[in-house]
Scaffold this motif. Structure first.
Motif, PDB file in Angstrom:
ATOM      1  N   LYS A   1       5.130  11.043   5.392  1.00 27.33           N
ATOM      2  CA  LYS A   1       4.226   9.680   5.642  1.00 27.33           C
ATOM      3  C   LYS A   1       4.613   9.942   6.999  1.00 27.33           C
ATOM      4  O   LYS A   1       4.002   9.118   7.992  1.00 27.33           O
ATOM      5  CB  LYS A   1       5.290   8.546   4.419  1.00 27.33           C
ATOM      6  N   CYS A   2       6.273   9.956   7.542  1.00 26.67           N
ATOM      7  CA  CYS A   2       6.439   9.548   9.256  1.00 26.67           C
ATOM      8  C   CYS A   2       5.927  10.430  10.571  1.00 26.67           C
ATOM      9  O   CYS A   2       5.457   9.967  11.703  1.00 26.67           O
ATOM     10  CB  CYS A   2       7.413   8.484   9.647  1.00 26.67           C
ATOM     11  N   ALA A   3       5.886  11.390  10.247  1.00 24.07           N
ATOM     12  CA  ALA A   3       6.327  12.865  11.450  1.00 24.07           C
ATOM     13  C   ALA A   3       4.808  13.107  12.001  1.00 24.07           C
ATOM     14  O   ALA A   3       4.623  13.451  10.623  1.00 24.07           O
ATOM     15  CB  ALA A   3       6.773  13.747  10.719  1.00 24.07           C
ATOM     16  N   ASN A   4       4.663  13.299  12.519  1.00 23.92           N
ATOM     17  CA  ASN A   4       3.445  13.549  13.748  1.00 23.92           C
ATOM     18  C   ASN A   4       4.002  15.452  13.317  1.00 23.92           C
ATOM     19  O   ASN A   4       2.806  16.196  13.001  1.00 23.92           O
ATOM     20  CB  ASN A   4       3.608  13.017  15.427  1.00 23.92           C
ATOM     21  N   ARG A   5       4.922  15.282  13.446  1.00 22.27           N
ATOM     22  CA  ARG A   5       4.872  17.583  13.344  1.00 22.27           C
ATOM     23  C   ARG A   5       5.844  17.470  12.580  1.00 22.27           C
ATOM     24  O   ARG A   5       7.260  16.459  13.019  1.00 22.27           O
ATOM     25  CB  ARG A   5       5.428  17.711  14.986  1.00 22.27           C
TER      26      ARG A   5
ATOM     27  N   ASN B   1       1.350  -1.005   0.006  1.00 21.09           N
ATOM     28  CA  ASN B   1       0.064  -0.215  -0.088  1.00 21.09           C
ATOM     29  C   ASN B   1       0.724   1.268   0.027  1.00 21.09           C
ATOM     30  O   ASN B   1       1.524   1.848   1.122  1.00 21.09           O
ATOM     31  CB  ASN B   1      -1.094  -0.168   1.128  1.00 21.09           C
ATOM     32  N   GLN B   2       0.560   2.283  -1.376  1.00 22.16           N
ATOM     33  CA  GLN B   2       1.159   3.274  -1.249  1.00 22.16           C
ATOM     34  C   GLN B   2       1.519   4.695  -1.011  1.00 22.16           C
ATOM     35  O   GLN B   2       1.676   5.406  -0.233  1.00 22.16           O
ATOM     36  CB  GLN B   2       1.955   3.511  -2.837  1.00 22.16           C
ATOM     37  N   ASP B   3       0.129   4.658  -0.082  1.00 22.07           N
ATOM     38  CA  ASP B   3      -0.379   5.179   0.777  1.00 22.07           C
ATOM     39  C   ASP B   3      -0.543   5.149   2.040  1.00 22.07           C
ATOM     40  O   ASP B   3      -0.702   5.759   2.964  1.00 22.07           O
ATOM     41  CB  ASP B   3      -2.096   5.766   0.559  1.00 22.07           C
ATOM     42  N   GLU B   4       0.124   4.595   2.565  1.00 18.72           N
ATOM     43  CA  GLU B   4      -0.217   3.624   3.415  1.00 18.72           C
ATOM     44  C   GLU B   4       0.989   5.225   4.666  1.00 18.72           C
ATOM     45  O   GLU B   4       1.964   5.556   4.488  1.00 18.72           O
ATOM     46  CB  GLU B   4       1.150   2.248   4.258  1.00 18.72           C
TER      47      GLU B   4
ATOM     48  N   ILE C   1      11.138  -0.071   8.493  1.00 16.72           N
ATOM     49  CA  ILE C   1      11.773   0.716   9.402  1.00 16.72           C
ATOM     50  C   ILE C   1      11.011   1.549   9.759  1.00 16.72           C
ATOM     51  O   ILE C   1      10.647   2.342  10.390  1.00 16.72           O
ATOM     52  CB  ILE C   1      13.555   1.033   8.351  1.00 16.72           C
ATOM     53  N   TYR C   2      10.140   1.800   8.614  1.00 20.82           N
ATOM     54  CA  TYR C   2       8.759   3.197   9.343  1.00 20.82           C
ATOM     55  C   TYR C   2       8.353   2.059  10.640  1.00 20.82           C
ATOM     56  O   TYR C   2       7.724   3.486  11.259  1.00 20.82           O
ATOM     57  CB  TYR C   2       7.957   3.498   8.065  1.00 20.82           C
ATOM     58  N   ARG C   3       7.296   1.235   9.493  1.00 24.75           N
ATOM     59  CA  ARG C   3       6.732   0.506  10.903  1.00 24.75           C
ATOM     60  C   ARG C   3       7.088   0.065  12.125  1.00 24.75           C
ATOM     61  O   ARG C   3       7.188   0.210  13.310  1.00 24.75           O
ATOM     62  CB  ARG C   3       6.248  -0.912  10.137  1.00 24.75           C
ATOM     63  N   LEU C   4       8.994  -0.075  12.295  1.00 25.09           N
ATOM     64  CA  LEU C   4       9.533  -0.070  13.419  1.00 25.09           C
ATOM     65  C   LEU C   4       9.190   1.081  14.443  1.00 25.09           C
ATOM     66  O   LEU C   4       9.292   0.957  15.390  1.00 25.09           O
ATOM     67  CB  LEU C   4      10.901  -0.396  12.833  1.00 25.09           C
ATOM     68  N   MET C   5       9.387   2.605  13.748  1.00 22.15           N
ATOM     69  CA  MET C   5      10.078   3.133  13.765  1.00 22.15           C
ATOM     70  C   MET C   5       8.082   4.007  15.265  1.00 22.15           C
ATOM     71  O   MET C   5       8.528   4.466  16.031  1.00 22.15           O
ATOM     72  CB  MET C   5      10.002   4.755  12.976  1.00 22.15           C
TER      73      MET C   5
END
Lengths: 327, 502, 323
Positions: free
Chosen positions: B458-462, B240-243, B431-435
């Protein structure tokens, strides 16, 4: 399949030390064949007594090589500590064994000075220790004016000249030093840090390892081992000579490198230095036993040393190639 | 015209089939993209095509002639490696023309003449440096370009192979590089382009070949494929690219508070990090992101400012202190600052936890092995065994070792500096999932430094944008990409995200 | 800044450490024309050369009194027996414009050009403790090394009853006096058909090496009855003989009269030693330099004699050397 691969890898990892020990063994066998006197008890004893000293310094030097540094003042620290011990007991009237203890601590202090200079001022270890070598050598000359200190109390002679069973006492000291150093490098946290620093100093620092503290500590340990070698030599000769240890810096580096300790740091086993020292000693012993012309001796032993070094680097090259292919 | 053809190439290494019966054809005037996860066989293929390795089976023909027999044909292939391997202490011009025999510089070396010859090349490639400058003094992006120019200096090349040429380049430089590549293509040269960045492949590529596990799994003309197709082919599974990977358990508790910190490459930076939050730091190369974090971590000096961890004052300037207090920095340059190359995977994993493994002054081998096994399986590290030297592992697996070992130090703050640089798509997502997992399950505060806008978004809250060592904007997740982009090129936004021209 | 200063300071310390051995005796430049300065340049820092210096200083004091001018000795010892280092010391010494230089060359050929340059500047140069190489035209003060070695070899031959196996250890082969002694040992022993001469190793003027080489020779030759050497490292050979438990069984006639060698003579491990008389070499060197400085012709060879030390006169020698 997996199992055999694992075994293969394990052997490769240890290959340099194993190979070099094998070479030593082969050399000893050949030496025994070509000279009937080689395996003579007295010859072996004096050979082992000899290699105990270079071996001990080599083990110390390999600690520094592991973090990618070296100390060229080892010989001068050793002779200065020998002289100081001699002066304490002969001129100062201090108890001989107490004098030895004091000399050991002084060795530690000299090593500490080396280490602090190199880490705090960010000096290159080679250049700094060449300089410090002159300083220690200079102090030695000021104290002795080049004269030997004689009339060393006979109570300490056995440390250098004696045997326990058939084994010369200095060699037992060397084995003791080796065991302690092996414990330090192979079993303790600090030892792992030493390898880490030699592998990648920046990464070690990022891992939170106190890099400079460990470097200073190693210099201090090396200084102390030098002092031990120096005072054992005093006990062996029965006098403190200011000229001992002149060849130790180069010999110790050669021994360690022959034994598979990399000059660039991070890999190798301090035990290799003892094997390397043994190889050098066996060569020079056999050459004399065979009555090779004195003018040829230096060239012949040089050739064998270069061959031995190439062998250990060759085995590294081969093992690296195999590793890469496996990857 | 077909310049290079490889038929049924097989390359075996002990225990591994690196390339399995691979066919590939390269045509002049065409940009051919090669893609695959790490360890898929791309590098081995390139080494076979450039004549470094000899395949165990199959043949390579260049211009219709057997290159296995006539090895000089391999000189037709110009290759630009991924790492920069220029001579830092020599001038730009010297680097361009070394080795001289190959570039037609004969007899005595005349510096002036070299510089003269270098000028038009630098101009063509729009590299803004002087020929007599030392390579170590010019920016990394210029170095990367120089490396490419150098490969094209040999007059008789027909194929240009570029291995991940954009890893050190900024967005503008990448655009420039692509123009240059298109120009080279226009002179009827064949281009082989290897990259992990899918958007680049879609922008530049004309033909795509996908590798997986040493096999060629797909070959297609670019217009016929889409992103999902490429990822499916590469990883062997649909993705899923939009994950997205934001932490969904951000607390209100402030974990790290940085007040007015100033250092060599950044001035007066203040920010807060909460427990369980992923805070992205973005900016151009040289914006001072890594330097800022390294200074807080204690690896670089900080000239002023203060930091609080859990409300208590945090000492600056000593890495040992930071690590002991659970502030861990995972460096960008794994090779230079991360791994201990000649030590085993086991030794690399346990190095920060040795105190816990030590009993009676010595490291317990049993505990050590247990920890190693635990980390290897928990972080899915692919290694034949724990005793393998880490330098022989792929970049992604090295990165997992670094993350895994940091976790055994009970971290409170983890700084990931470009954690996916040079890592393939499949592993990136891992790695993203791990973070995300670390932030959510353990309440760790994560700082993510990344040049890839997609990654941060994709990953950061802020997201905090840094420009020339100063904060130029702070954005909540879901912010429009254009607004963040303008902040990183120096158009200041206030903290609410509205623009304020500088 | 502080760090920079500190590192500068340390750098200076290190440089000074290098220079220290050369600064031990700084030249006192003659303030008046009549005052005389003679430079002594030995092979290296070594106790034996200190004795040479003692003789030289004594002679200088005598001359000062007799001539009523200030005669001073500038003793400049290179740290190592290294020809390059010695040449540097020579050039530095010549730069102070002394009235003469007495040199014990590490390697005459290597210093030849420097010596000739110094002579061309009108500074007389003589050699001590070393034979004058042919064609050099230099005066040589010292004993006849061949004679010193022959004497030792003769004595050893007598001690072993002119038969048996004898090892001869070589010193530093490129030092002419060591080479000369070595040859003289061999020539003397060759006179006796019942004496078998074997290689006794090579110590390169280093006690550790003397010990390990002698140990191997002793191991390889259980029937050895005699040992000779060519330099001042006899204590290394003696230590090996003692470790082998062969003191007394192997007769060893060594060279020189260093205190540790004399103590081995006292304990009997070294049977006897044949010594040059360094004090005499110092004083005769100064005398010859003074004569040369005054423009007098000086003899080509000045023989300072040899002492043979064994149990009969060991106590007086120990007393003399320890003083």
């Amino acid at each position: 399949m997996i199992n055999t691969k694992k075994k293969g890898l394990a052997t490769l990892r240890r290959s340099t030390l194993t190979a070099i020990t094998l070479i030593l063994f082969v050399m000893v066998v050949i030496a025994g064949f070509i000279s009937p006197y080689f395996l003579d008890m007295y010859n072996l004893q004096s050979l082992i007594r000899d290699l105990a000293f270079v071996g001990m310094i080599g083990i110390a030097q390999s600690l520094l090589l592991l973090v990618g540094e070296l100390d060229l003042s080892v010989g001068k620290i050793a002779s200065l500590c020998g002289i100081l011990a001699g002066m304490l007991m002969v001129n100062g009237g201090v108890d001989p064994f107490l004098s030895l203890g004091i000399a050991l601590i002084l060795g530690l202090v000299f090593g500490l000075i080396n280490g602090l200079l190199i880490t705090k001022l960010r000096l290159n270890s080679m250049v700094a220790t060449i300089g410090m070598s002159s300083v220690y050598g200079g102090i030695n000359l000021v104290l002795t004016k080049g004269k030997a200190i004689t009339q060393i109390p006979e109570s300490i002679y056995s440390l250098g000249k004696g045997n326990i069973g058939p084994i010369p006492i200095p060699f037992l000291f060397t084995l003791g030093v080796l065991l302690l150093v092996l414990f330090l490098t192979k079993k303790t946290k600090t030892g792992r840090y030493i390898y880490a620093i030699g592998n990648n100093r920046e990464a070690a620092s990022i891992l939170g390892i106190k890099v400079d503290k460990i470097r200073v500590m190693i210099y201090a340990i090396v200084g102390m081992i030098c002092a031990l070698a120096g005072i054992l030599y005093v006990a062996r000769l029965g006098s403190s000579q200011s000229t001992i240890g002149e060849k130790w810096p180069m010999m110790s580096i050669a021994s360690a490198v022959i034994g598979g300790v990399a000059l660039t740091g991070g890999t190798g086993n301090p035990a290799g230095a003892l094997v390397g020292a043994a190889i050098i000693s066996v060569i020079s012993n056999v050459i004399v036993l065979l009555g090779v012309s004195v003018y040829w001796q230096s060239a012949v032993s040089g050739i064998v040393i270069v061959l031995a070094i190439s062998f250990s680097s060759l085995s590294t090259i081969i093992s690296e190639k195999k590793q890469k292919k496996l990857g | 015209m077909k310049v290079l053809e490889a038929k049924k190439i097989t390359k075996l290494f002990p225990g591994v089939v690196a390339l399995d019966d691979v066919d590939i054809s390269i045509y002049s005037g065409e940009i051919h993209c090669i893609i695959g996860e790490n360890g898929a066989g791309k590098s081995t293929l390139i080494k076979c095509l450039t004549g470094v390795y000899k395949p165990d089976a199959g043949e390579i023909t260049i211009n219709g002639k057997d290159a296995g027999k006539e090895r000089s044909l391999f000189r037709r292939v110009a290759y630009v490696p991924q790492e920069i391997n220029l001579f830092g202490h020599m001038t730009v011009a010297e680097n361009l023309f070394l080795p001289y025999e190959k570039t037609g510089v004969n007899g005595l070396i005349n510096q002036k003449e070299l510089n003269q010859r270098a000028l038009p090349l630098l101009k063509d490639f729009a590299i803004n440096v002087e020929p007599e400058m030392l390579v170590r003094d010019i920016p990394v992006s210029a170095q990367q370009l120089i490396q490419i120019v150098r490969a094209t200096v040999c007059q008789d090349y027909q194929i240009l192979m570029l291995d991940e040429p954009t890893t050190s380049l900024t967005t503008e430089d990448t655009v420039l590089l692509f123009d240059i590549i298109r120009k080279i293509k226009a002179t009827n040269k064949a281009i082989v382009f290897i990259s992990h960045k899918l958007e680049e492949i879609f922008e530049l590529g004309e033909v795509i070949t996908v590798f997986r596990n040493g096999k060629r799994v797909a070959h297609e003309r670019m217009p016929n494929v889409d992103l999902a197709w490429v990822i499916t082919k590469m990883t062997g599974r649909a993705m899923n690219q939009d994950e997205t990977f934001y932490s969904e358990k951000v607390t209100d508790e402030v974990l790290l508070e940085v007040n007015h910190v100033t250092g060599a490459c950044f001035t007066d930076v203040s920010f807060k990090l909460r427990k369980g939050e992923i805070l992205g730091f973005t900016g151009l190369v040289g914006a001072g992101r890594s330097e800022l974090m390294q200074a807080i971590f204690g690896y670089l000096p900080a000239y002023g400012g203060s930091v609080k961890l859990n409300g208590k004052p945090f000492k600056l300037g000593e890495t040992n202190y930071s690590v002991r207090h659970g502030f861990i920095y995972l460096p960008e340059d794994r090779k230079k600052m991360g791994i201990l190359p000649m030590l085993s995977v086991r030794e690399n994993i346990t190095i920060p936890s040795l105190s816990k493994l030590t009993r009676y002054f010595s490291i317990s081998r049993k505990r050590e092995s247990a920890l190693t096994e635990a980390v290897i399986s928990a972080y899915n590290i692919k290694t034949p065994d724990a005793e393998k030297k880490i330098q022989f592992l792929s970049g992604g697996n090295q990165q997992k070792v670094i993350i895994g070992r940091s976790m055994s130090c009970d971290p409170q703050v983890l700084v990931f500096d470009e954690p996916t640089k040079g890592i393939d798509v499949g592993t990136k997502a891992e790695i993203y999932r791990l973070m995300k997992k670390l932030a959510e399950e353990k309440g760790i505060g994560i700082i993510l430094i990344s040049s890839e806008m997609e990654e941060v978004m994709k990953c950061a809250n802020r997201i905090i944008a840094l420009y020339h060592g100063e904060i130029y904007g702070e954005f909540a997740c879901g912010e429009k990409k254009e607004r963040i982009l303008s902040a990183i090129i120096g158009v200041q936004a206030d903290s609410k995200g509205s623009y304020a021209h500088d | 800044m502080k760090k920079k200063l500190l590192s500068l300071f340390v750098a200076m310390m290190i440089v000074m450490a290098f220079c220290m051995p050369m600064m031990t005796a700084v030249a006192e430049e003659a303030p008046f024309g009549e005052d005389l300065t003679f430079v002594i340049v030995p092979k290296c820092v070594h106790a034996w050369f200190d004795e040479v210096n003692k003789g030289a200083v004594l002679q200088a004091e005598m001359l000062s009194k007799a001539l009523n001018v200030k005669v001073s000795i500038d003793y400049r010892a290179p740290e190592n027996a290294d020809v390059v280092e010695q040449n540097t010391v020579l050039e530095q010494a010549a730069a102070t414009k002394p009235n003469g230089i007495a040199l014990d060359p590490v390697d005459y050929e290597g210093s030849k050009a420097v010596i000739q340059e110094i002579q061309a500047r009108g500074i007389p140069v003589i050699l001590f403790d070393s034979p004058a190489p042919e064609g050099s035209g230099l005066t040589s003060v010292g004993n006849d090394f061949a004679q010193q070695a022959s004497l030792a070899a003769e004595q050893l031959a007598a001690l072993i009853g002119y038969q048996g196996k004898v090892a001869v250890m070589q010193g530093f082969p490129s030092a002419p006096n060591h080479a000369e002694r070595y040859q003289a040992h061999l020539d003397t022993l060759a006179k006796y058909p019942d004496i078998e001469v074997i290689e006794g190793g090579i110590d390169n003027d280093n006690i550790e090496e003397a010990q390990s080489q002698a140990a191997a020779v002793l191991a390889a030759n259980p029937d050895l009855v005699g040992y000779l050497n060519c330099d001042a490292c006899g204590s290394g050979v003696a230590a090996a003989i003692e470790e082998a438990g062969k003191a007394g069984q192997v007769k060893f006639v060594s060279m020189d009269n260093l205190i540790e060698i004399l103590e081995y003579v006292k304990s009997g491990t070294i049977t006897a030693t044949s010594s040059t008389i360094p004090q005499m070499q110092g004083s005769m060197s100064v005398l010859m330099l003074w004569q040369a400085a005054m423009g007098m012709d000086i003899p080509a060879i000045v023989d300072t004699g040899i002492a043979y030390i064994d149990e009969t006169n060991i106590d007086e020698w120990i007393a003399m050397v320890q003083n």
